[in-house]
Design a protein around this motif. Structure first.
Motif, mmCIF file in Angstrom:
data_model
loop_
_atom_site.group_PDB
_atom_site.id
_atom_site.type_symbol
_atom_site.label_atom_id
_atom_site.label_comp_id
_atom_site.label_asym_id
_atom_site.label_seq_id
_atom_site.Cartn_x
_atom_site.Cartn_y
_atom_site.Cartn_z
ATOM 1 N N ASN A 63 1.021 -1.305 -0.172
ATOM 2 C CA ASN A 63 0.094 -0.210 -0.073
ATOM 3 C C ASN A 63 0.761 1.561 -0.134
ATOM 4 O OD1 ASN A 63 -1.344 2.346 -0.032
ATOM 5 N ND2 ASN A 63 -2.873 1.127 1.672
ATOM 6 N N ASN A 66 -1.108 4.680 0.781
ATOM 7 C CA ASN A 66 -1.565 4.722 1.929
ATOM 8 C C ASN A 66 -3.227 4.479 1.546
ATOM 9 O OD1 ASN A 66 -2.118 4.879 4.857
ATOM 10 N ND2 ASN A 66 -2.247 6.878 4.685
ATOM 11 N N ARG A 73 -6.975 0.767 5.987
ATOM 12 C CA ARG A 73 -5.950 0.805 5.700
ATOM 13 C C ARG A 73 -6.334 -0.833 4.566
ATOM 14 N NH1 ARG A 73 -0.310 -0.051 4.869
ATOM 15 N NH2 ARG A 73 0.323 2.313 4.209
#
Length: 380
Positions: A63, A66, A73
């Protein structure tokens, strides 16, 4: 099939480059509906050409941006491409040659949605899944249709499994549907494994006689495949060798349709405007008299379709030229033995008004009577 491709992408280009934006748009974001875990990224981050004539869609456990997903998340990134706004079509032969990823939680798919999804929503738009694979079934793929009253886990479909426990991830395979009015047939590597028609829907609505657009994606996790676990290796790749759509606008026999008094079916004034009357006229070899009886149930001239006005099915409904839209008003069957041109929705014949052989006599649909004003010969 021998027909010209109306859409084709062989994914030729330099390694690392993004897909052709004139053919595909890249969707971004997450998908709460299926409880998938991935975030779909833009550009070439997770969908890029490999320089060998293939598209690679990559799912990664990462990721970097973000990104936020429905569950918090995001844990994974991947890509989803579609042709909405760039290419839609009703009917034809749709195929892709692909090598799927492997592992628990992987969910690659090649599928289609009705072009009107923005107006009427899903599942009323219809969905045709050419190929779906879930990682816990490495030897099996699924083909499914979804529509109102038969969507999600209630979709209507079948599975195809490779012999001897082979895994689809081990090699490229060709996944296809042959789609015509009121009929969709699925195959893998040319092996047909199911055919669906309105008779399979138990009285529910068949929503597949209109244009659809194409989608390619690699999802991670969700209700059906389940989430990745400790056995799942990342990154995983869906490798697409080509996508091809042939048939509509390509296949069929072209020539004049001669009828009453040896005269020809003719587009009045060779006018391509929607609603232009289709009439009887002395044969003159013009484009206004050059008709293609398509493999897809259309009869076309001047780039448009033979159309029962307003979608009418009653005796006396006039016949005109209109943009091809996949509707029942444009579904015809031509029988060279009986010389009938039948509108399938109405179950009525293409008919010369009042049996009048004069130039400019309009055509209509009328209950089939076997009369000479309903007989047409395709001269190719």
């Amino acid at each position: 099939m021998g027909a010209a491709a109306t859409f084709e992408d062989n994914f030729d280009g330099p390694a690392g480059s993004a897909v052709d934006g004139g053919k595909w748009q890249t969707e971004t974001g997450d998908n709460v509906n299926n409880h998938e875990r991935q975030y779909y990224t833009a550009g070439n981050a997770n969908a890029a050409l490999n320089g060998q004539g293939q598209l690679v869609i990559t799912a990664r456990r990462e990721n970097p941006g973000n990104y936020q997903c429905w569950y918090g998340r995001c844990e994974y990134t991947s890509a989803r491409l579609n042709t909405a706004g760039r290419f839609t079509q009703a009917y034809g032969h749709v195929e892709a040659r692909m090598k799927v990823p492997r592992g628990q939680g992987m969910w690659p798919a090649f599928w289609m949605l009705g072009h009107d999804i923005g107006q009427i929503g899903w599942p009323n738009s219809g969905e045709i899944d050419v190929m779906e694979n879930v990682g816990f079934e490495p030897s099996t793929v699924h083909g499914t249709i979804h529509g109102p009253g038969y969507s999600g886990s209630g979709g209507i479909g079948a599975a195809y499994s490779l012999p001897g426990g082979q895994a689809f991830a081990d090699a490229f395979h060709t996944f296809a549907v042959d789609w015509s009015p009121d009929s969709i047939t699925w195959s893998v590597d040319g092996n047909v494994y199911q055919r669906r028609t309105p008779a399979d829907l138990g009285g529910r609505q068949w929503v597949f006689n209109k244009p659809f657009f194409l989608i390619l994606n690699l999802a991670v996790g969700g209700y059906w495949p389940g989430d990745p676990d400790g056995s799942t290796v990342f990154p995983q790749q869906l490798v697409v060798d080509y996508v091809r759509f042939t048939g509509s606008g390509g296949g069929g026999n072209t020539g004049t349709l001669t009828g009453l008094a040896g005269k020809c079916l003719d587009v009045a004034g060779a006018n391509t405007a929607n609603g232009t009357p289709v009439q009887l006229y002395t044969c003159n070899q013009s484009g206004a008299q050059r008709w293609t009886v398509g493999t897809d149930g259309t009869v076309r001239a001047l780039g448009k379709c033979l159309h029962a006005a307003g979608g009418g099915t009653g005796d006396g409904t006039r016949v005109q030229l209109w943009d091809c839209d996949g509707s029942g008003a444009q579904r015809w069957s031509y029988n060279s033995a009986t010389r009938d041109v039948v509108n399938l929705s109405a179950d009525k014949c293409l008919d010369v008004l009042d049996n009048n052989p004069a130039d400019g006599t309009p055509t209509q649909i009328w209950s089939c009577s076997g009369g000479g004003n309903q007989k047409w010969t395709l001269n190719t």
